[in-house]
Structures are given as structure tokens and as C-alpha cells.
Design an enzyme around this catalytic site. Sequence first.
Site, short mmCIF file in Angstrom:
data_model
loop_
_atom_site.label_atom_id
_atom_site.label_comp_id
_atom_site.label_asym_id
_atom_site.label_seq_id
_atom_site.Cartn_x
_atom_site.Cartn_y
_atom_site.Cartn_z
N GLU A 117 -1.83 -6.84 7.38
CA GLU A 117 -0.49 -6.63 7.92
C GLU A 117 -0.26 -7.53 9.13
OE1 GLU A 117 2.52 -6.26 7.95
OE2 GLU A 117 2.83 -4.11 7.63
N HIS A 158 0.82 -1.22 0.00
CA HIS A 158 0.00 0.00 0.00
C HIS A 158 0.85 1.26 0.00
CE1 HIS A 158 0.93 0.87 4.22
NE2 HIS A 158 0.79 -0.43 4.44
#
EC number: 5.4.2.11
Length: 247
Positions: free
Chosen positions: A87, A9
Site C-alpha cells: 500500500e 484485499h
Amino acid sequence: MYKLVLIRHGESTWNLDNRFTGWTDVDLTPLGIEQAKNAGRLLKAEGYEFDVAYTSVLKRATRTLWHVLDEMDRTWLPVVNSWRLNERHYGALQGLNKAETAKQYGDAQVLAWRRSYDTPPPALEPTDPRSERADRRYARLSQDQVPLTECLKDTVARVMPFWYEALAPAIKAGKRVVVAAHGNSIRALVKYLDNISDDDIVGLNIPNGIPLVYELDENLKPIRHYYLGDAEAAAKAAAAVASQGKA
């Protein structure tokens, strides 16, 4: 030959603040949005096409994918969101400043928490308001599946079923796949693909918003991999990631 494109990202608000983020659902910064758009422009300029896209259930990765597909004029592509691509969970470190944490615990300890294979940060208490166990997006998961902390080994164990059950079958079926995820979920995939040792994985850092392309043989073994765009810029961005946890 198959291709797989992995994109971390764009810069998030807590990347900018140098905070441990983990499963905390923070958004992109203006720079992060531009990084995502630039990734889409790069992919379009290089003639990439995709049939299916995968991302996490966290908005910084999801929005990155949106911007990538928008720049490619492919917003109609099917998108699969999975918690398995989230994550790595940073436990009780989530929300803390990385440099300040390094001053408190030492660079070596923070490096072990951030980049080693099997050293998890201190866990959240289940009742900690930072815990995601009451979050609706994880309602279908068991309590044990929603972590209170993770090391990279735990993240690999979470991510790899998604490789075997979703990504690998799609690639072998001839689908052109793009994944927008996170530094450590991508590290987990790269560790598997490149057969990186538990010791050597500490040195791997993934830069924000730069497409990482894997060319794979018929057995999905890597032939080569490379970052699109300026290789020197990608190396500098990865080095910047490495320095985030230093006092």
C-alpha cells in the site's frame, strides 16, 4: 487477448476502524475473509484459471490471496511477494482515524493526502516506532527504499518497475496472472493501464475484495475492464471508500 485480474484485499481491521493503514501490517476482519473467499468463488464460477499469483508483503493482501486460491483449489500455484505492491505509505497519518483527521485538518486537506497525485502526508520521523525501516522483511532494501511517507506519484514510481520487470513479461509469456494488492498500488497500475491523468486519478476508488478484470491486447493496452459480480455493488463499495476520509 490477455487477461489480468487485480484484487484489493478484503476489509482489514483498520479499514473497519477507519484508520490510515499504509505499511502497517494489520490483518483481515471476518468480513474481509468472507470478501476474499467470495472473490475466489466468483473467479472459479466464471472459469478463471491462473498460472502465477503476485501480492505484497503485507498480511492483509497475502491472506486475501490465500483465501482466493483456496476457494479455487489452487493453493499450489506459485506466489511472488513483493514490497513494490505494498500500500501507499501514509507517513505520520498511519494509525490515525480518517474522520477525526478530517475534523482536525479539513476534508479538502485529507482528500488531498488520500487521493491527489502528488501531495504526500506529513512524513514519519526515522526514529518513530511506526517506521518500518528496522523491519526484517525490508532488510534487503536500502533505507531510501523504505519510505517515511508517499504520495500516489511516489507509489507509481515504486510499483511500475514491478509491472515492467515481473507482471508484463509474465503476461506476454502467456501466463494467466492474478494480483492481490492494495487500494493505492492497484490505483497506480490502473492509472498506467488506462492512462488516467494526474487530476482525474483523485476520483478513482478501488473496492475491497472484488476482482477487477482487464482484457489487454497484444501490446498490453486495455481493450476493456470490468468488475466481476454485481456491478452496482462494486460501485457502491467504491463510493464507500471515497467517503472514508470525511469529517
